[in-house]
Design an enzyme around this catalytic site. Structure first.
Site, short mmCIF file in Angstrom:
data_model
loop_
_atom_site.label_atom_id
_atom_site.label_comp_id
_atom_site.label_asym_id
_atom_site.label_seq_id
_atom_site.Cartn_x
_atom_site.Cartn_y
_atom_site.Cartn_z
N GLU A 162 1.05 -1.12 -0.08
CA GLU A 162 -0.12 0.38 0.42
C GLU A 162 1.31 1.22 0.29
O GLU A 162 0.57 2.07 0.78
CB GLU A 162 -1.44 -0.10 1.27
CG GLU A 162 -2.44 -1.18 1.17
CD GLU A 162 -2.60 -1.25 2.68
OE1 GLU A 162 -3.53 -1.70 2.35
OE2 GLU A 162 -2.54 -0.86 3.63
N GLU A 357 -6.01 -7.21 -1.72
CA GLU A 357 -5.99 -7.81 -0.85
C GLU A 357 -8.05 -7.56 -0.56
O GLU A 357 -8.50 -6.54 -1.57
CB GLU A 357 -5.96 -6.34 0.66
CG GLU A 357 -3.82 -6.91 1.01
CD GLU A 357 -3.89 -6.07 2.04
OE1 GLU A 357 -4.20 -5.63 2.52
OE2 GLU A 357 -2.02 -5.94 1.85
#
Length: 459
Positions: A162, A357
């Site tokens: 991320e 995810e």
């Protein structure tokens, strides 16, 4: 029109080392920032997590039963190079070699994340994390060691989990010390730039050392809806999407800062310092884009001022969407937003995308029959997988796979055991380790059916 997914579509799960491994002081591992960073006193700590360091054989067997053909895990930097700047820990290398070999033997393709918010504590204490270009160079050395040791078998790589979060908070870069006389925003965007350069140095290394491997750029994406249909609210939501989400993907794909971000930073005196060779390093672009998606956000009308970082401004304008249900933690469940995001990323960048995810957290306890009937989790994944298929089969999005977060229960990123994402229950509480027994939930059988049917059987 094609109505089924390709046979090489990836299904599986993602985790981080500090949320799974435990064994915090075993196997020659050095201190990580997560070994010393305090957690909420009501929650757990990272010393044991779910003890995957000792139990990964059992966990791989469960993943195989669920029909996984892909597993993304992170390497603990301090398990490979204990202090970040010293010698290689061969015991740590052996641990990951064994893990990789056993995944492959089970028919599960491994993917390595090099940094999932953690690093050797010495690099935080002595260098202020990625605020230092010394740490950028040490990261490149660490990346090269991993590629040399694991690249013969691992063909999917990512540098930073991320990565766009590095432009919204200093905690994930472990660079929370702001130099005297430097504004928080100026420091934040310089650290973010340093992380970009670290990513590109690793991408360059992968091209040299493992030319048949693929590197992705990974972001966390929450699409933004305007609360009202006013032009200003729509503009603010679009700008928020560009700054929070698209900035990093644009750099990953195009090899340079996008013009809207150059203007944003230069107009405020926050443009980071480029060292010699940085512009050339940014040209090391990725092979595909990866992202996490959990929820969407709705924004009230706002403006981006010249004083505060864009992440801070966006956060203060987030409100509850009255049309969406949310988890106990306020994460709104928006499967159509998932389809919207897949389209936005693919149509904007014209590059394959990969869902790394997705999932929902819930509080759960075994019932009197030693079971967990998590129909809410089945509904969440069913809706998201269906909208992903709609994006692919109806909208033409090129998506490589659907990878769930924490398929076997793990502590949350704040070390809260109670926030469970898995298809497998792990028998422990915040303070009581109990027996750490793995117990498949109702969703275990359902996701097995989905994965083994290549997404066809969602009933």
């Amino acid at each position: 029109m094609k109505k089924t997914l390709d046979s090489n579509f990836y299904w599986g799960g993602s985790v981080s080392s500090f949320q799974t491994e435990g064994a915090w002081d075993e196997g020659g591992k050095g201190l990580s920032i997560y070994d010393v960073r305090p957690t909420n006193p009501k929650f757990s700590d990272w010393k044991v997590a779910i003890d995957a360091y000792h139990r990964y054989d059992e966990d791989i067997a469960l993943m195989k039963k669920m029909g996984f053909n892909f597993y993304r895990f992170s390497i603990c930097w301090s398990r490979i190079i204990p202090n970040g700047d010293d010698e290689i820990n061969e015991e740590g290398v052996k641990f990951y070699n064994d893990l990789i070999d056993k995944l492959i033997a089970a028919g599960i393709e491994p993917m390595i994340t090099l940094v999932h918010f953690d690093m050797p504590y010495k690099l935080v204490k002595e260098y202020n994390g990625f605020a230092s270009r010394k740490v950028v160079d040490l990261f490149e050395r660490y990346a090269r060691v991993c590629m040399e040791r694991f690249g013969d078998r691992v063909k999917h790589w990512m540098t930073f989990n991320e990565q766009n979060l590095h432009a919204t908070m200093l905690r994930v870069s472990n660079a929370e010390e702001i130099p005297e006389g430097v504004s928080e925003a100026k420091h934040l965007y310089q650290v973010n730039h340093n992380v970009f350069i670290a990513h590109c140095k690793a991408t360059k290394a992968l091209r040299e050392l493992v030319p048949d491997a693929k590197m992705c750029g990974m972001t966390t994406v929450s699409n933004f809806y305007p609360e009202k249909c006013t032009p200003q609210n729509n503009l603010f939501a679009k700008q928020a999407y560009n700054y929070i989400n698209a900035f990093h993907s644009d750099v990953f794909v195009n090899g340079e800062y996008p013009s809207y971000m150059v203007s944003y930073l230069e107009n405020r005196g926050w443009m980071p310092r480029f060292e010699e060779g940085d512009a050339e390093l940014l040209k090391y672009t990725v092979d595909y884009l990866a992202f996490s998606y959990y929820r969407s956000n709705t924004l009230t009308e706002g403006f981006f001022d010249n004083e505060r970082p864009y992440g801070e401004i966006v956060n203060e304008h987030v409100i509850k969407n009255p049309y969406l249900d949310a988890t106990e933690w306020g994460w709104e469940k928006d499967a159509l937003g998932f389809r919207w995001t897949l389209n936005e990323m693919y149509q904007r960048h014209h590059m394959p995308v990969f869902v790394l995810e997705n999932g929902m957290g819930a509080r759960e306890e075994l019932d009197e029959n030693n079971e967990i009937n998590d129909d809410y989790r089945i509904e969440y994944h069913r809706n998201h997988i269906q909208e992903m298929k709609n994006a692919m089969l109806e909208d033409g999005v090129d998506c490589m796979g659907y990878i769930t977060w924490g398929p076997i229960d793990i502590p949350s990123s704040s070390c809260e055991i109670a926030k469970r994402y898995g298809f497998v229950y792990v028998n422990r509480t915040e303070k009581d380790l109990k027996d750490l027994k793995r117990v498949p939930k109702k969703s275990f059988k359902w996701i097995k059916k989905v994965f083994e049917s290549n997404g066809e059987d969602l009933v």
